[in-house]
Design an enzyme around this catalytic site. Structure first.
Site, PDB file in Angstrom:
ATOM      1  N   GLU A  45      86.558 -33.040 105.837  1.00 50.44           N
ATOM      2  CA  GLU A  45      86.041 -32.472 107.087  1.00 50.44           C
ATOM      3  C   GLU A  45      84.513 -32.530 107.173  1.00 50.44           C
ATOM      4  OE1 GLU A  45      87.722 -28.609 107.780  1.00 50.44           O
ATOM      5  OE2 GLU A  45      89.764 -29.382 107.879  1.00 50.44           O
TER       6      GLU A  45
ATOM      7  N   GLU B 246      95.998 -32.395 105.394  1.00 53.21           N
ATOM      8  CA  GLU B 246      95.996 -30.923 105.438  1.00 53.21           C
ATOM      9  C   GLU B 246      96.668 -30.491 106.724  1.00 53.21           C
ATOM     10  OE1 GLU B 246      92.287 -29.039 104.412  1.00 53.21           O
ATOM     11  OE2 GLU B 246      92.638 -27.433 105.878  1.00 53.21           O
TER      12      GLU B 246
END
Length: 649
Positions: free
Chosen positions: A206, A281
């Site tokens: 991220e 995820e």
């Protein structure tokens, strides 16, 4: 089988050596051998490559994690001067853009969890025995994949993944191709590339630059450095956006990792039909173990799998999106276990997450049974949620969530059928039943025949404590660790799921290294010998002493019958340890004055900030006397340790 051996030397001259590699099968028997000569120069590493012919090896897989050992020896003048044992496995992997992940040419859906290094009572200092126990819990749930979030794991964790049959996404910490950070990435790849469990290198999580030209160039360099060291595994990155930006890092990685953004699976696959993808995820669902109604004021989340973060979905909704798409290799649930910190969606005084499939202690939430139904194929599974102890609610409706991998389920209350349905394996089956004390039972059927059962009985008031170990024998090596569960039982020996009461415990033959109860709002210490039950459960982590003997543990609570547990301690020699140096306060650094013709005043000292007139001298450094007979002052400043001062120094 190619082998690269890196040798270093601190000798002052070149040395000729012979390198021998021996492949040992799982029984320790030699399979094949290779030898090569090498010249090792001082202070520079030398890499020697060898090839060992191997025919028809036994393959490493999730179901059968077969491990071989490469014994590498360095010999000089016929004598072994160093050796190293490296465990390896033989397997093939590939990611297909249409059909997902293949292990040994067989399709395998990644049924994974993201793991932080954290457990109640011990924090990040998780002993190997506790890691193994946590992995056993995940195996029982059908989990087959681990994502190391968001840093290189302990080497021992990967050893256990090799042994127990988990595939691993091994993740780098820093998204930065600068030399210092590139060295960290290269270290991880070098250290971990012999583990058969590792199937993916993840270079970031991220990162905000994932949709920029600079980010693409940064990632391009990191991917290249990874492939230089290991071209047998694909590289991924855990992206949380920018998938459709004109410039984004998915162009440079081998497998695109999706953190959430499940609504974009189809579009990305249509626009990039040759690019494999996986969920790196997902989920971020909330559950408080043992609670079945949300109470925001008390920071409690329902365990019916109905609460999730705005960016995620429930456990059932998430897996449905992955299971229905063969081109999605699999998923990694955020998270396998709760962890300290990040108490989303609440703030202080909540002190841990709600995301875990299991809580901080490894006690299962409803999500555990949900994933068992999703992920276990080799055995029949059925579960029923919630418990059946609801005093004062007679006649009131209770919603049941039944999860199963069978064909049909039938619910009975005190022997009477109160519901049945064809199984929805992913979303489960809900039944609303008026509460009546007794026994609620679910029967799972295939072909009309019962294949699995689950039941809860109404418990009475707690009258005694119970201690349940993970194992009845521990190694007496001073290191072995296991968790012990504490719960309360009624007069019939039934677990009381609503018990929330203080307990105390003591142990002989072992040490208590941590305690917990899985309550994300608890501020009780995770050290010591006292912990309250939370929704019926608490945990004590014990570390065995050395030598043969017994471990005796007792637990007490006001008004309840105490519990006692005996665990055998096998007499095993403790592993070799680095000798402990007694704590001694040494004066290590002195200042030495210039040479003086006459004896100086002992009070003479260097001027503040003078780093040049007076020399720095380390204790143990030889200094010859001045031949001209001149004088010097040696001066140091000492602040005694508190303990040293207390003892009179």
């Amino acid at each position: 089988m190619p082998v690269a051996v890196t040798i270093g030397s601190i000798a002052r001259a070149e040395i000729g050596v012979t390198i021998e590699t021996i492949l040992l099968d799982p029984d320790g028997k030699p399979v094949t051998t290779a030898r090569a000569a090498a010249t090792v120069v001082p202070l520079d590493p030398v890499v020697t490559t060898l090839t060992m012919p191997v025919t028809a090896p036994r393959l490493w897989s999730i179901e059968t994690p077969t491990l071989y050992t490469v014994l590498t020896r360095v010999m000089r003048d016929g004598s072994v001067i160093d050796e190293r044992r490296t465990r390896v496995g033989f397997r093939t992997i590939r990611f297909d853009a249409d059909r997902g992940f293949f292990l040994n040419a067989q399709p395998v859906k990644l049924k994974g969890v993201c793991l932080h290094q954290d457990h109640a009572g011990v924090g990040t200092a998780i002993p190997d025995g506790l890691v193994r126990w946590r992995f056993e819990r995940l195996k029982a749930m059908g989990c087959n994949a681990i994502r190391c979030s968001h840093n290189a794991p302990a080497a021992e964790l990967l050893d256990l993944c090799d042994e127990m049959g988990f595939v691993v996404m091994d993740e780098n910490r820093q998204f930065n191709p600068a030399p210092d950070y590139m060295a960290q990435l290269e270290w991880m790849v070098r250290r971990d590339r012999n583990h058969p469990s590792v199937i993916l290198w993840s270079v970031f999580n991220e990162e905000p630059m994932q949709g920029t030209e600079a980010g693409v160039e940064m990632l391009r360099r990191m991917v290249h450095a990874t492939h230089v060291l290991d071209d047998s595994r694909p590289v991924t990155a855990a992206m949380n956006g920018a998938f459709f930006d004109p410039v984004n890092v998915s162009s440079e990685i081998d497998v695109t990792g999706f953190n959430y953004y499940q609504g974009d699976y189809d579009r990305f696959h249509q626009l990039n039909p040759t690019k494999p993808i996986t969920s790196s995820e997902d989920t971020s669902a909330y559950e408080t173990r043992g609670a079945f109604a949300s109470d925001p004021a008390r920071h409690v989340q329902s365990s019916y799998d109905v609460e999730a973060a705005s960016w995620g979905d429930t456990h059932r909704g998430t897996w449905k999106k992955i299971a229905e798409r063969p081109f999605v290799a699999g998923g990694f649930v955020w998270t396998g276990f709760d962890y300290h910190g990040e108490p989303t969606p609440h703030e202080w005084p909540t002190i841990s997450s709600f995301f875990g499939i299991l809580d901080l202690c490894g006690f299962p939430k409803t999500a555990f049974d949900i994933h068992r139904a999703h992920w276990v194929d080799a055995a029949p599974v059925v579960s029923i949620t919630p418990h059946w102890t609801w005093p004062g609610r007679d006649g009131q409706p209770v919603t049941l969530l039944v999860m199963s991998n069978a064909e049909r389920v039938e619910v009975r209350l005190n022997g009477r059928v109160v519901g049945e349905a064809a199984v929805d394996r992913i979303m489960g089956n809900e039944f609303v039943v008026p509460y009546a004390p007794g026994r609620i039972e679910v029967i799972a059927r295939r072909g009309g025949s019962p294949v699995a059962r689950a039941a809860h009985e109404t418990a009475g008031p707690p009258v005694a404590l119970r201690l349940t170990p993970a194992r009845t024998v521990m190694s007496g090596d001073g290191e072995d660790v296991q968790p012990v569960t504490i719960d309360a039982v009624d007069a019939a020996g039934r677990h009381v799921p609503t018990a929330n009461l203080p307990t105390r415990f003591a142990v002989e033959g072992a040490a208590i290294i941590g305690i917990g109860n899985g309550d994300p709002n608890s501020h009780e210490s995770e050290k010591g010998n006292a912990q309250s039950l939370f929704n019926g459960l608490a945990q004590v982590i014990v570390q065995a002493g050395e030598g043969r003997g017994r471990i005796v543990m007792t637990a007490t609570a006001p008004g309840l019958k105490p519990a006692q547990l005996t665990i055998d301690r096998a007499g095993l020699a403790p592993p070799a340890q680095v000798a402990v140096t007694p704590a001694t306060m040494a004066i290590r650094e002195w200042r030495r004055s210039p040479a003086m013709a006459t004896r100086p005043d002992p009070a003479l000292a260097p001027v503040d900030g003078d780093n040049n007139s007076w020399a720095f001298v380390r204790s143990g450094t030889r200094v010859d006397p001045d031949r001209a007979g001149r004088w010097r002052i040696y001066r140091t400043t000492v602040t005694p340790w508190r303990r040293v001062a207390q003892e009179g120094a």
